[in-house]
Design a protein around this motif. Structure first.
Motif, mmCIF file in Angstrom:
data_model
loop_
_atom_site.group_PDB
_atom_site.id
_atom_site.type_symbol
_atom_site.label_atom_id
_atom_site.label_comp_id
_atom_site.label_asym_id
_atom_site.label_seq_id
_atom_site.Cartn_x
_atom_site.Cartn_y
_atom_site.Cartn_z
ATOM 1 N N ILE A 28 -2.421 -1.992 -6.908
ATOM 2 C CA ILE A 28 -1.657 -2.821 -7.845
ATOM 3 C C ILE A 28 -2.066 -4.276 -7.634
ATOM 4 O O ILE A 28 -2.369 -4.990 -8.587
ATOM 5 N N VAL A 29 -2.060 -4.707 -6.391
ATOM 6 C CA VAL A 29 -2.474 -6.067 -6.050
ATOM 7 C C VAL A 29 -2.664 -6.169 -4.535
ATOM 8 O O VAL A 29 -2.024 -5.442 -3.775
ATOM 9 N N ALA A 30 -3.542 -7.049 -4.131
ATOM 10 C CA ALA A 30 -3.681 -7.427 -2.719
ATOM 11 C C ALA A 30 -3.012 -8.788 -2.601
ATOM 12 O O ALA A 30 -3.420 -9.745 -3.261
ATOM 13 N N ALA A 31 -1.956 -8.859 -1.818
ATOM 14 C CA ALA A 31 -1.174 -10.089 -1.722
ATOM 15 C C ALA A 31 -0.802 -10.360 -0.275
ATOM 16 O O ALA A 31 -0.731 -9.450 0.551
ATOM 17 N N GLU A 124 -13.419 -2.472 3.225
ATOM 18 C CA GLU A 124 -12.758 -1.777 2.118
ATOM 19 C C GLU A 124 -11.565 -2.552 1.574
ATOM 20 O O GLU A 124 -10.932 -2.126 0.627
ATOM 21 N N GLN A 125 -11.264 -3.696 2.179
ATOM 22 C CA GLN A 125 -10.134 -4.503 1.728
ATOM 23 C C GLN A 125 -10.542 -5.369 0.543
ATOM 24 O O GLN A 125 -11.507 -6.121 0.642
ATOM 25 N N PRO A 126 -9.811 -5.267 -0.559
ATOM 26 C CA PRO A 126 -10.103 -6.187 -1.661
ATOM 27 C C PRO A 126 -9.653 -7.595 -1.276
ATOM 28 O O PRO A 126 -8.795 -7.757 -0.397
ATOM 29 N N PRO A 127 -10.211 -8.611 -1.892
ATOM 30 C CA PRO A 127 -9.779 -9.970 -1.567
ATOM 31 C C PRO A 127 -8.320 -10.191 -1.983
ATOM 32 O O PRO A 127 -7.841 -9.593 -2.947
#
Length: 183
Positions: A28-31, A124-127
């Motif tokens: 959904i989102v990386a926050a 593998e972590q999105p920004p």
């Protein structure tokens, strides 16, 4: 096959590997959250013997928010303990007993699970797409303009959650109903 796209997956796990889960599709989102609760819980978890830290030096806790219908527990759900800051809190955090690693945070009425970013391999972590609840950041912390920062939960953040919920048919299953959960 030409014209088809493979489903993206990520694996999240505790450092010793006893607890693992698969995250399918785009998050959904990386926050990064700066709320007092995330700071308080993260500091308490960081004080456990051998526990990996989850709070960054600036007071933020990075998460990857994932729809519950895109989570499959591969192993270790019997190793998880649920922690609440207050007995009646709708937010619970899951910690792996095997190595005291915080795994995820669940708003129990929600349709997503917030996976601690440190449980996912760095490559593998999105920004991080946004900082949220920055009104609670520690005194003296200033941010660069590289990532949008919102004092509370922004309209953009809420829209991402609402859009994901609509895509799920407005269902909000408890974690215990996600694929592979065994207790």
């Amino acid at each position: 096959m030409a014209g088809t796209q493979e489903k993206e997956t990520r694996i999240a796990s505790c450092p010793c590997g006893a607890v693992t889960l698969e995250l399918a599709g785009e998050p959904i989102v990386a926050a990064t959250c700066y709320c007092h609760s995330c700071q308080q819980a993260g500091q308490a978890f960081g004080a456990l013997p051998g526990a990996p830290g989850v709070v960054d030096a600036d007071g933020g806790t990075p998460y990857l928010l994932v729809r519950k219908d895109r989570i499959a527990w591969i192993s270790g759900t019997g190793q998880l303990d649920a922690h609440r800051l207050k007995a009646d809190s709708p937010t619970r955090r899951f910690v792996a007993r095997c190595c005291n690693a915080p795994i995820a945070l669940e708003f129990t009425k929600g349709h997503w699970l917030s996976i601690y970013a440190g449980r996912i391999a760095e490559d593998e972590q999105p920004p991080v797409a946004m900082r949220t609840m920055t009104q609670d950041r520690p005194a003296g912390i200033e941010f660069s303009d590289d990532v949008p920062s919102y004092a509370t939960h922004s309209g953009k953040f809420m829209w991402k959650l609402l859009s994901a919920w609509a895509a799920m048919g407005f269902r909000a299953p408890p974690v215990e109903k996600t694929r592979g959960w065994v207790r």
